[in-house]
Design an enzyme around this catalytic site. Structure first.
Site, PDB file in Angstrom:
ATOM      1  N   HIS A  47     -33.370 -22.035  49.595  1.00 17.65           N
ATOM      2  CA  HIS A  47     -32.759 -21.232  50.665  1.00 17.65           C
ATOM      3  C   HIS A  47     -33.805 -20.477  51.480  1.00 17.65           C
ATOM      4  O   HIS A  47     -34.899 -20.192  51.015  1.00 17.65           O
ATOM      5  CB  HIS A  47     -31.677 -20.291  50.118  1.00 17.65           C
ATOM      6  CG  HIS A  47     -32.165 -19.145  49.287  1.00 17.65           C
ATOM      7  ND1 HIS A  47     -31.546 -18.760  48.121  1.00 17.65           N
ATOM      8  CD2 HIS A  47     -33.187 -18.274  49.444  1.00 17.65           C
ATOM      9  CE1 HIS A  47     -32.165 -17.712  47.616  1.00 17.65           C
ATOM     10  NE2 HIS A  47     -33.172 -17.393  48.404  1.00 17.65           N
TER      11      HIS A  47
ATOM     12  N   GLU B 152     -27.785 -20.462  51.812  1.00 21.43           N
ATOM     13  CA  GLU B 152     -27.763 -21.268  50.602  1.00 21.43           C
ATOM     14  C   GLU B 152     -27.577 -22.752  50.934  1.00 21.43           C
ATOM     15  O   GLU B 152     -27.231 -23.093  52.078  1.00 21.43           O
ATOM     16  CB  GLU B 152     -26.595 -20.782  49.712  1.00 21.43           C
ATOM     17  CG  GLU B 152     -26.767 -19.355  49.205  1.00 21.43           C
ATOM     18  CD  GLU B 152     -27.827 -19.232  48.103  1.00 21.43           C
ATOM     19  OE1 GLU B 152     -28.811 -19.990  48.091  1.00 21.43           O
ATOM     20  OE2 GLU B 152     -27.659 -18.342  47.242  1.00 21.43           O
TER      21      GLU B 152
ATOM     22  N   ASP C  57     -31.749 -10.046  55.923  1.00 24.94           N
ATOM     23  CA  ASP C  57     -30.493 -10.030  55.172  1.00 24.94           C
ATOM     24  C   ASP C  57     -30.255  -8.718  54.419  1.00 24.94           C
ATOM     25  O   ASP C  57     -31.157  -7.892  54.290  1.00 24.94           O
ATOM     26  CB  ASP C  57     -30.437 -11.223  54.187  1.00 24.94           C
ATOM     27  CG  ASP C  57     -31.779 -11.502  53.512  1.00 24.94           C
ATOM     28  OD1 ASP C  57     -32.630 -10.598  53.494  1.00 24.94           O
ATOM     29  OD2 ASP C  57     -31.973 -12.615  53.002  1.00 24.94           O
TER      30      ASP C  57
ATOM     31  N   ASP D 252     -33.812 -22.567  45.068  1.00 26.54           N
ATOM     32  CA  ASP D 252     -32.888 -23.628  45.475  1.00 26.54           C
ATOM     33  C   ASP D 252     -33.127 -24.071  46.922  1.00 26.54           C
ATOM     34  O   ASP D 252     -32.330 -24.804  47.496  1.00 26.54           O
ATOM     35  CB  ASP D 252     -31.419 -23.186  45.300  1.00 26.54           C
ATOM     36  CG  ASP D 252     -31.052 -21.987  46.189  1.00 26.54           C
ATOM     37  OD1 ASP D 252     -31.922 -21.481  46.932  1.00 26.54           O
ATOM     38  OD2 ASP D 252     -29.881 -21.554  46.142  1.00 26.54           O
TER      39      ASP D 252
END
Ligand code: F6R
Length: 260
Positions: free
Chosen positions: A138, A143, A67, A136
């Site tokens: 991811h 996400e 990314d 979270d």
């Protein structure tokens, strides 16, 4: 999923280093998928050690990063491009033309993402994908609620991730909300996934990923469907796993030929 619990992040990263080294030894033209963030930094030090002290050759290796932030130039101090140079590529002999990182300044995002995905395919697919996990849940920048079938595309960061990553930016500087990320579908195509998670703030996400119900609310749970995922944890990240004792027993009783 294979769960490898080590006392510390250093010990866990050394196991990860051996897994990468073994692959590059048997397959010098290995295709590596790489991640950024704090988690793989020690793993990258191990890879550099293998190169400098054991002469492990990375000259035929090809890499693809997961990314990049939209809007950041490769030389921006918080770009993932810069991060990779500082933590790995400046010290390793991967030829620059074999290094692939999404371009945060691309003028045509859709085209760039499709071409990135295509170049992974043309290289023969990823042999080993290094991954961290977000607090979270991811993977990459996929996400919560990301499609399990997704490929490289633009995503919008969750508030939690913006907060978590603020530490990489200077005071007063905003974390870009948009990113380019390989998708969960792209990650699932890797032949092996090597996930690292260290520290207490990853314990909940790890417990969900390994022992929770599969849900796009915790994107990492998709790896329960992956054929060869190895998850390396320190004690703190493993602290909420119900079956930790079982995973430890399995790992310490692996037949010799299966050991890393
Ligand atoms: C980075 C990436 C992210 C991180 C995750 C954990 O390329 O794709 O998924 O792996 O946010 O970040 P750290 O390791 O900083 O806790």
């Amino acid at each position: 999923m294979e769960i490898i619990i080590q006392k510390t992040a250093e010990e866990g990263s050394a196991v990860g280093g051996r897994i990468v080294a073994k692959l590059v030894q048997v397959k010098p033209k290995a295709i590596l998928g790489l991640a950024t963030g704090s988690t793989p930094v020690q793993l990258y030090k191990e890879m550099i050690k293998w190169h400098k002290e054991q002469g492990l050759d990375f000259s035929k290796v090809t890499t693809f990063n997961l990314d990049e932030y939209v809007g950041l130039a490769a030389d921006h101090h918080a770009s993932y491009h810069r991060f990779m140079n500082e933590h790995l590529f400046d010290e390793l002999n991967v030829p620059p033309e074999s290094i692939h990182i999404p371009d945060g300044l691309t003028e045509n995002l859709a085209e760039h993402c499709a071409a990135y995905e295509q170049s992974v395919q043309e290289a023969g697919g990823i042999d080993l994908q290094v991954l961290g996990i977000g607090s979270d849940g991811h993977l990459g920048f996929n996400e919560p609620t990301s499609s399990f079938a997704s490929h490289t595309r633009i995503k919008t960061l969750d508030e939690q991730t913006v907060e978590d990553n603020q530490r990489f930016f200077k005071e007063g500087e905003e974390v870009p909300r948009h990113v380019i990320t390989m998708g969960l579908g792209s990650i699932m195509e890797a032949r092996t996934c090597l996930v690292l998670a260290f520290g207490e703030n990853k314990a909940d996400a790890v417990a969900e990923m390994v022992e929770g119900a599969v849900s796009s609310m915790i994107p990492a749970t998709i790896l329960q469907f992956h054929r060869d995922t190895r998850l390396i944890l320190d004690e703190a990240a493993a602290s909420k796993l119900k079956k930790a004792d079982y995973y430890k027993w399995v790992y310490s009783n692996k037949p010799e030929w299966q050991q890393y």
